[in-house]
Enzyme design. Structure first.
Site, PDB file in Angstrom:
ATOM      1  N   SER A  58       0.997  -0.986   0.147  1.00 32.98           N
ATOM      2  CA  SER A  58       0.050  -0.118   0.081  1.00 32.98           C
ATOM      3  C   SER A  58       1.207   1.279   0.329  1.00 32.98           C
ATOM      4  CB  SER A  58      -0.606   0.195   1.585  1.00 32.98           C
ATOM      5  OG  SER A  58      -2.208  -1.335   1.015  1.00 32.98           O
TER       6      SER A  58
HETATM    7  N1  SAH Z   1      -0.655  -3.766   3.872  1.00 31.22           N
HETATM    8  C1  SAH Z   1      -0.910  -4.906   2.743  1.00 31.22           C
HETATM    9  C2  SAH Z   1      -1.657  -4.999   1.407  1.00 31.22           C
HETATM   10  C3  SAH Z   1      -1.388  -5.747   0.292  1.00 31.22           C
HETATM   11  S1  SAH Z   1      -3.000  -6.094  -0.799  1.00 31.22           S
HETATM   12  C4  SAH Z   1       0.915  -4.591   2.651  1.00 31.22           C
HETATM   13  O1  SAH Z   1       0.646  -2.809   2.386  1.00 31.22           O
HETATM   14  O2  SAH Z   1       1.583  -4.547   1.746  1.00 31.22           O
HETATM   15  C5  SAH Z   1      -3.822  -6.754  -0.030  1.00 31.22           C
HETATM   16  C6  SAH Z   1      -3.817  -7.895  -0.200  1.00 31.22           C
HETATM   17  O3  SAH Z   1      -4.632  -8.408   0.888  1.00 31.22           O
HETATM   18  C7  SAH Z   1      -2.647  -8.444  -1.224  1.00 31.22           C
HETATM   19  O4  SAH Z   1      -1.563  -9.194  -0.561  1.00 31.22           O
HETATM   20  C8  SAH Z   1      -4.271 -10.255  -1.101  1.00 31.22           C
HETATM   21  O5  SAH Z   1      -3.534 -11.405  -1.287  1.00 31.22           O
HETATM   22  C9  SAH Z   1      -4.817 -10.362   0.237  1.00 31.22           C
HETATM   23  N2  SAH Z   1      -6.110 -10.555   0.276  1.00 31.22           N
HETATM   24  C10 SAH Z   1      -7.410 -10.170  -0.863  1.00 31.22           C
HETATM   25  N3  SAH Z   1      -8.138 -11.006  -0.002  1.00 31.22           N
HETATM   26  C11 SAH Z   1      -7.718 -11.612   1.078  1.00 31.22           C
HETATM   27  C12 SAH Z   1      -8.885 -12.192   2.247  1.00 31.22           C
HETATM   28  N4  SAH Z   1     -10.027 -12.859   2.257  1.00 31.22           N
HETATM   29  N5  SAH Z   1      -8.103 -13.019   3.347  1.00 31.22           N
HETATM   30  C13 SAH Z   1      -6.833 -12.392   3.538  1.00 31.22           C
HETATM   31  N6  SAH Z   1      -6.092 -11.595   2.623  1.00 31.22           N
HETATM   32  C14 SAH Z   1      -6.276 -11.023   1.629  1.00 31.22           C
END
Ligand code: SAH
Length: 214
Positions: A58
């Site tokens: 993010s």
């Molecule tokens: N805070 C993280 C954001 C990553 S993007 C960062 O800054 O690196 C959002 C993440 O949510 C992705 O890695 C995706 O695989 C995960 N995600 C999406 N749906 C999900 C779910 N139902 N359960 C767990 N993770 C999920």
């Protein structure tokens, strides 16, 4: 921005970082540890960056706003849904301290491994990482003082609300379309009573339901 300290100064200048404890946590967690190998040069840009599987680490601005809304305190238990790179996980872990704990979920295995490696290298220990779908939260370790969802939901789940302590906070981007969500904070003020706070104008990758993709 060429250093983590410069990035933090920029976030303070933008007015999204203002609480001293949270500023300290952002200073202590070097974003370089959490970006992909080929993108280290861009680590301190105030931008989201790809981490594989169509997902992103993010934008620091967004992380700062979300963490400020959640306002984790020393000793608290926090559930993070979609930890991806582990950057925000590390910041949350600093904020809850040794007496607190972060339970962090990720549903894509390769990203689970990526985030785990990053957090191991960085040296964060008060965190339990779980390869699981968090679309219904995670009952096993409930209740939580805070739940933070890092992907866009189409609605607020009752199970998230149920897994909060009294006084607990839920921070989640909610929206019906792919490119516009409202960052929503619910504070549990009674068993069935919630205070709501909303900040429109965000864009997250979608929260995906269902079994883990291998
Ligand atoms: N805070 C993280 C954001 C990553 S993007 C960062 O800054 O690196 C959002 C993440 O949510 C992705 O890695 C995706 O695989 C995960 N995600 C999406 N749906 C999900 C779910 N139902 N359960 C767990 N993770 C999920």
């Amino acid at each position: 921005m060429r250093t983590n300290q410069e990035l933090v100064r920029e976030l303070i200048r933008q007015g999204v970082l203002s609480t001293p404890r949270i500023i300290d946590a952002f200073r202590a967690v070097d974003r370089r540890f959490f970006v992909s190998k080929g993108l280290k040069r861009s680590a301190y840009k105030n931008e989201p960056l790809p981490i594989g599987e169509g997902q992103t680490i993010s934008q620091p601005l967004t992380v700062a706003i979300m963490v400020a809304l959640l306002a984790p305190k020393e000793g608290e238990r926090v559930l993070e849904i979609g930890f991806g790179s582990g950057y925000q996980t590390a910041i949350l872990a600093r904020l809850v301290g040794d007496t607190g704990h972060v339970y962090a979920l990720e549903r894509i295995e390769s990203l689970y491994e990526f985030g785990k490696k990053n957090l191991d290298r960085f040296g964060i220990f008060n965190v339990t990482l779980i390869l699981a779908d968090g679309s219904q939260g995670y009952q096993e370790y409930a209740l939580y003082n805070g739940i933070i969802v890092d992907a866009a939901a189409t609605a607020i789940e009752d199970s998230w609300k149920a897994q909060l302590t009294l006084g607990g906070r839920l921070v989640v981007p909610v929206g019906k379309t792919r490119d516009d969500q409202t960052l929503t904070k619910l504070t549990k003020v009674g068993e069935e009573k919630f205070k709501i706070e909303e900040r429109p104008g965000f864009r997250f990758v979608p929260l995906i339901r269902g079994p883990t993709r291998i």
